[in-house]
Design an enzyme around this catalytic site. Structure first.
Site, PDB file in Angstrom:
ATOM      1  CE1 TYR A 122      44.988 -12.704  39.575  1.00 48.02           C
ATOM      2  CE2 TYR A 122      47.272 -13.429  39.589  1.00 48.02           C
ATOM      3  CZ  TYR A 122      46.175 -12.930  40.245  1.00 48.02           C
ATOM      4  OH  TYR A 122      46.276 -12.625  41.574  1.00 48.02           O
ATOM      5  N   GLY A 123      46.948 -10.696  36.895  1.00 49.42           N
ATOM      6  CA  GLY A 123      47.875  -9.879  37.699  1.00 49.42           C
ATOM      7  C   GLY A 123      49.340 -10.235  37.666  1.00 49.42           C
ATOM      8  CE  LYS A 144      54.154  -9.721  44.148  1.00 49.46           C
ATOM      9  NZ  LYS A 144      53.124 -10.489  44.718  1.00 49.46           N
ATOM     10  CG  ASN A 151      43.927  -7.247  55.816  1.00 42.41           C
ATOM     11  OD1 ASN A 151      42.885  -6.823  56.286  1.00 42.41           O
ATOM     12  ND2 ASN A 151      43.972  -7.962  54.706  1.00 42.41           N
ATOM     13  CB  SER A 169      38.186 -11.916  43.502  1.00 41.83           C
ATOM     14  OG  SER A 169      37.785 -11.989  44.850  1.00 41.83           O
ATOM     15  CD  GLU A 174      42.063  -5.893  69.169  1.00 40.29           C
ATOM     16  OE1 GLU A 174      42.989  -5.269  69.751  1.00 40.29           O
ATOM     17  OE2 GLU A 174      40.858  -5.693  69.411  1.00 40.29           O
TER      18      GLU A 174
HETATM   19  P1  GTP Z   1      49.103 -10.688  48.414  1.00 39.66           P
HETATM   20  O1  GTP Z   1      48.463  -9.495  47.790  1.00 39.66           O
HETATM   21  O2  GTP Z   1      48.699 -11.959  47.770  1.00 39.66           O
HETATM   22  O3  GTP Z   1      50.579 -10.566  48.518  1.00 39.66           O
HETATM   23  O4  GTP Z   1      48.444 -10.839  49.901  1.00 39.66           O
HETATM   24  P2  GTP Z   1      48.666 -10.039  51.265  1.00 39.66           P
HETATM   25  O5  GTP Z   1      49.841 -10.584  51.987  1.00 39.66           O
HETATM   26  O6  GTP Z   1      48.626  -8.586  51.024  1.00 39.66           O
HETATM   27  O7  GTP Z   1      47.370 -10.495  52.121  1.00 39.66           O
HETATM   28  P3  GTP Z   1      46.064  -9.674  52.535  1.00 39.66           P
HETATM   29  O8  GTP Z   1      46.361  -8.548  53.486  1.00 39.66           O
HETATM   30  O9  GTP Z   1      45.312  -9.324  51.314  1.00 39.66           O
HETATM   31  O10 GTP Z   1      45.278 -10.780  53.346  1.00 39.66           O
HETATM   32  C1  GTP Z   1      44.915 -12.003  52.776  1.00 39.66           C
HETATM   33  C2  GTP Z   1      43.832 -12.657  53.580  1.00 39.66           C
HETATM   34  O11 GTP Z   1      44.257 -12.830  54.938  1.00 39.66           O
HETATM   35  C3  GTP Z   1      42.546 -11.842  53.634  1.00 39.66           C
HETATM   36  O12 GTP Z   1      41.444 -12.690  53.441  1.00 39.66           O
HETATM   37  C4  GTP Z   1      42.557 -11.248  55.009  1.00 39.66           C
HETATM   38  O13 GTP Z   1      41.259 -11.028  55.486  1.00 39.66           O
HETATM   39  C5  GTP Z   1      43.312 -12.296  55.842  1.00 39.66           C
HETATM   40  N1  GTP Z   1      44.028 -11.651  56.983  1.00 39.66           N
HETATM   41  C6  GTP Z   1      44.829 -10.569  56.936  1.00 39.66           C
HETATM   42  N2  GTP Z   1      45.285 -10.212  58.159  1.00 39.66           N
HETATM   43  C7  GTP Z   1      44.748 -11.103  59.018  1.00 39.66           C
HETATM   44  C8  GTP Z   1      44.839 -11.288  60.448  1.00 39.66           C
HETATM   45  O14 GTP Z   1      45.486 -10.538  61.180  1.00 39.66           O
HETATM   46  N3  GTP Z   1      44.163 -12.348  60.974  1.00 39.66           N
HETATM   47  C9  GTP Z   1      43.411 -13.200  60.206  1.00 39.66           C
HETATM   48  N4  GTP Z   1      42.786 -14.198  60.789  1.00 39.66           N
HETATM   49  N5  GTP Z   1      43.298 -13.056  58.854  1.00 39.66           N
HETATM   50  C10 GTP Z   1      43.958 -12.033  58.276  1.00 39.66           C
HETATM   51  C1  SPV Z   2      50.924 -12.196  45.281  1.00 34.30           C
HETATM   52  O1  SPV Z   2      50.501 -13.282  44.862  1.00 34.30           O
HETATM   53  O2  SPV Z   2      51.864 -12.118  46.116  1.00 34.30           O
HETATM   54  C2  SPV Z   2      50.278 -10.941  44.841  1.00 34.30           C
HETATM   55  C3  SPV Z   2      49.346 -11.005  43.728  1.00 34.30           C
HETATM   56  O3  SPV Z   2      50.596  -9.879  45.355  1.00 34.30           O
HETATM   57  S1  SPV Z   2      50.162 -11.143  42.192  1.00 34.30           S
HETATM   58  O4  SPV Z   2      50.311  -9.824  41.627  1.00 34.30           O
HETATM   59  O5  SPV Z   2      49.331 -11.979  41.345  1.00 34.30           O
HETATM   60  O6  SPV Z   2      51.467 -11.731  42.396  1.00 34.30           O
HETATM   61 MN    MN Z   3      52.053 -10.177  47.041  1.00 35.50          MN
END
Ligand code: GTP
Ligand code: SPV
Ligand code: MN
Length: 616
Positions: free
Chosen positions: A231-232, A240, A288, A398, A526
């Site tokens: 896994y990743g 990481k 996001n 996923s 937003e």
């Molecule tokens: P890693 O890849 O694990 O490091 O995650 P990440 O920090 O990049 O998070 P990511 O942007 O993939 O968002 C994770 C979840 O949070 C998703 O299901 C998004 O839809 C939700 N999410 C992201 N931004 C927002 C926000 O502004 N508001 C809400 N309510 N949910 C959000």
């Molecule tokens: C995290 O968990 O912060 C990720 C996904 O970005 S992984 O590559 O599995 O660490």
């Molecule tokens: Mn991450």
């Protein structure tokens, strides 16, 4: 499920490659790992398209990848992992520094020579019947002043394919190593040999892995050994393991920062250009925010990175940052046309999906991609699924793997070797209560205190109970390769060096909940309103109110034009409850005490100041 078509029959000679390296250290290391793991064949990866095609064909033939319908998703694939191998395994992740105190109380430590002996045991013969791939990669643009090289040895072609997207991978890196560039050694095995000690073979499975897992970092020798998971974050060792755990130690020793941060370029209506780096824990919104489409007129966001940043003071005295990666390994669920349309268009093709659902027309689906689920799917475990199945079709963790270059919002200079100058640093977490939508730190020291005291509700990105509140300083809890208190000290030192050139620091929380249990803030596009406030603060055109926990937007300071949010909701977003903040301070003190006298006195002073002002 076992497969009849073993992948080992035609791997070694599938495409022409080099057979060795002129670099004696690299060659000796490869020979040593081969002697230990006993693979059938060794392949030196060149990073070519042809190589990726051969590997994906091989994995499709063996049933380890499903080719998606090219009409909807050209050159894209679905992988389904073993249900026991779906996230990072933090309790099997070790920092084996020579001195236990250097790993600190937040990391699992094991004595390096004992761990080496244990690893020799599990890796012995672990690649029998498989091909061993040598994957040379660069973190950051090739030859850049902040970039670093690494090599991953792996017995997983799925890992090779992902590394080809996530890093600058291939022959050029070998040439640089052969010219004398330093590099980090990383070794990975899925821990599922196809031939046992007595020569008896067993069939290949859809997702080889082992119940026994090890993700081991040796910071003193800058090495990584990973066993048992495909896994990743456990297996793509550039990410990481290297870019955060090992690189954070390099940064400590060499005066730079390796951070779990997204990077964006923000362009204001009058053409001003700003760069923001933001650290949020796993699955808390980095990808996001990095692809955000502002809802406020005239503002633009361009993407530079979505997960990791390396930051260094430049010759001009400012803090400059690169994204060391070349791709995104993003969370699928929740990614849709309404939340992150940029991510959706990024993955039009050339994408590897892991643990999402398969549509009947050969495309993919996950919760949140569209509002309505298709009537029938094959879920992430390969089972029939309908909307009334009572379970999610995609695993909550996923992911999609896709090249950053495919992102429509990618900044023109995202690969600038020297990086981009940082104007603001943002810390965030998932907090239903207490933490306001946005607060500015009063100083660099206060900002470091904000980073050090981030708590967040646990997500599906790691094994454990989702929703449980845990401390995640700087969103680096699972990724800091040394003592977390020393890391805080390092941040303070970097701030001192930067002096008046230091970026402004902010804290955000998109996840505060109202009395109905729903998120108060609409989030996503937003969030641009919050970014706008930060930029206006930097420019000195927005007022703030000084509160015990930081500088909050003054009345009407935050641009809420056109947003359907009641005055009551806005008050809830910014409410500071004295009692719960004092309780939070008690928890912070308890947390600091875990690190004893390694906690920088400046952070204890910040805590005392917050308490004093709360009691005012
Ligand atoms: P890693 O890849 O694990 O490091 O995650 P990440 O920090 O990049 O998070 P990511 O942007 O993939 O968002 C994770 C979840 O949070 C998703 O299901 C998004 O839809 C939700 N999410 C992201 N931004 C927002 C926000 O502004 N508001 C809400 N309510 N949910 C959000
Ligand atoms: C995290 O968990 O912060 C990720 C996904 O970005 S992984 O590559 O599995 O660490
Ligand atoms: Mn991450």
């Amino acid at each position: 499920m076992t497969l009849t078509n073993s992948s080992r029959q035609n791997t070694g000679d599938a495409y022409p490659t080099r057979t060795g390296s002129t670099d004696p250290n690299l060659q000796a290391w490869v020979d040593e790992i081969a002697r230990l793991t006993e693979p059938d064949a060794i392949v030196w990866c060149d990073g070519s398209k042809r190589e990726a095609n051969e590997l994906s064909k091989l994995l499709v033939a063996s049933g380890q990848l499903i080719r998606l319908n090219p009409e909807w998703r050209p050159n894209s694939f679905l992988a389904r992992t073993n249900p026991k191998d779906v996230a990072r395994v933090e309790n099997r992740t070790f920092i084996c520094s020579n001195d236990e105190a250097d790993a600190g109380p937040t990391n699992n430590w094991a004595e390096p020579s004992a761990m080496r002996a244990e690893l020799r045991g599990v890796f012995a013969g672990s690649m029998r019947g498989r091909t061993m791939y040598i994957v040379p990669f660069s973190m950051g643009p090739l030859g850049g002043p902040i970039s670093q090289l690494g090599v991953e040895i792996t017995d997983s072609p799925y890992v090779v394919l992902n590394m080809g997207i996530m890093t600058r991978m291939g022959e050029t890196v070998l040439t640089m190593i052969e010219a004398g560039e330093p590099w980090v050694h990383t070794v990975h095995s899925v821990g599922y040999p196809l031939v046992d000690q007595s020569g008896i073979t067993r069939p290949e499975v859809e997702w080889p892995c082992n119940d026994d897992k090890y993700i081991v970092q040796f910071p003193d020798t800058r090495e990584v050994w990973s066993y048992g998971s495909g896994y990743g974050g456990n297996a793509l060792l550039s990410k990481k393991s290297f870019a955060l755990r090992i690189a954070s130690v390099m940064g400590r020793d060499e005066g730079w920062l390796a951070e779990h941060m997204l990077l964006i370029k923000l362009i204001s209506p009058d053409g001003g250009v700003f760069h923001v780096a933001a650290a949020f824990p796993s699955a808390c919104g980095k990808t996001n925010l990095s692809m955000l489409r502002p809802t406020i007129p005239g503002w633009r966001v361009e993407t530079i990175g979505d997960d990791i940043a390396w930051l260094r003071q430049g010759e001009d005295g400012r803090l400059w940052a690169i994204n060391p990666e070349a791709g995104f390994f993003g969370v699928a669920p929740g990614t849709g046309e309404t939340t992150n349309p940029t991510a959706v268009s990024t993955m039009w093709g050339n994408t590897i999906f892991t643990n999402v659902a398969l549509r009947d027309d050969g495309d993919v689906w996950w919760e949140g991609l569209t509002e309505k689920a298709p009537d029938h799917l094959i879920d992430w475990q390969g089972k029939d699924w309908t909307p009334d199945s009572g379970r999610t079709a995609a695993h909550p963790n996923s992911r999609f793997t896709v090249a950053a270059a495919q992102c429509p919002s990618i900044a023109d200079d995202w690969e600038a070797a020297g990086g981009v100058p940082i104007d603001a640093i943002v810390f965030g977490g998932r907090r239903a209560t207490n933490v306001p939508l946005v607060a500015q730190a009063r100083s660099w020291k206060h900002g470091v205190f904000m980073g050090a005291t981030i708590s967040s509700e646990k997500t599906a990105a790691a094994d454990g109970i989702v929703g449980e509140l845990r401390r995640d300083p700087f969103a680096m809890l699972p990724f800091c390769g040394y003592n977390m208190a020393d890391y805080w000290g390092h941040w303070l030192k970097v701030g001192k060096e930067l002096g008046t050139n230091a970026p402004a620091i902010f804290q955000v929380n998109w996840f505060r909940k109202g009395p109905d249990g729903g998120f108060i803030w609409p989030g996503f596009g937003e969030n641009s309103r919050v970014l706008e406030w930060m930029i206006r603060r930097i420019q000195g055109t927005a007022d703030a109110i000084d509160t015990p926990i930081g500088l909050l937007p003054a009345e009407d300071g935050l641009n809420l034009d056109g947003l359907d949010l009641s005055k009551e909701a806005v008050d809830q977003l910014f409410a500071i409850d004295q009692t719960s903040w004092l309780a939070e301070c008690d928890l912070t003190e308890e947390y600091f005490d875990k690190f004893g006298d390694r906690v920088p006195p400046a952070l204890r002073a910040e805590l005392a100041s917050v308490r004093y002002h709360l009691k005012d």
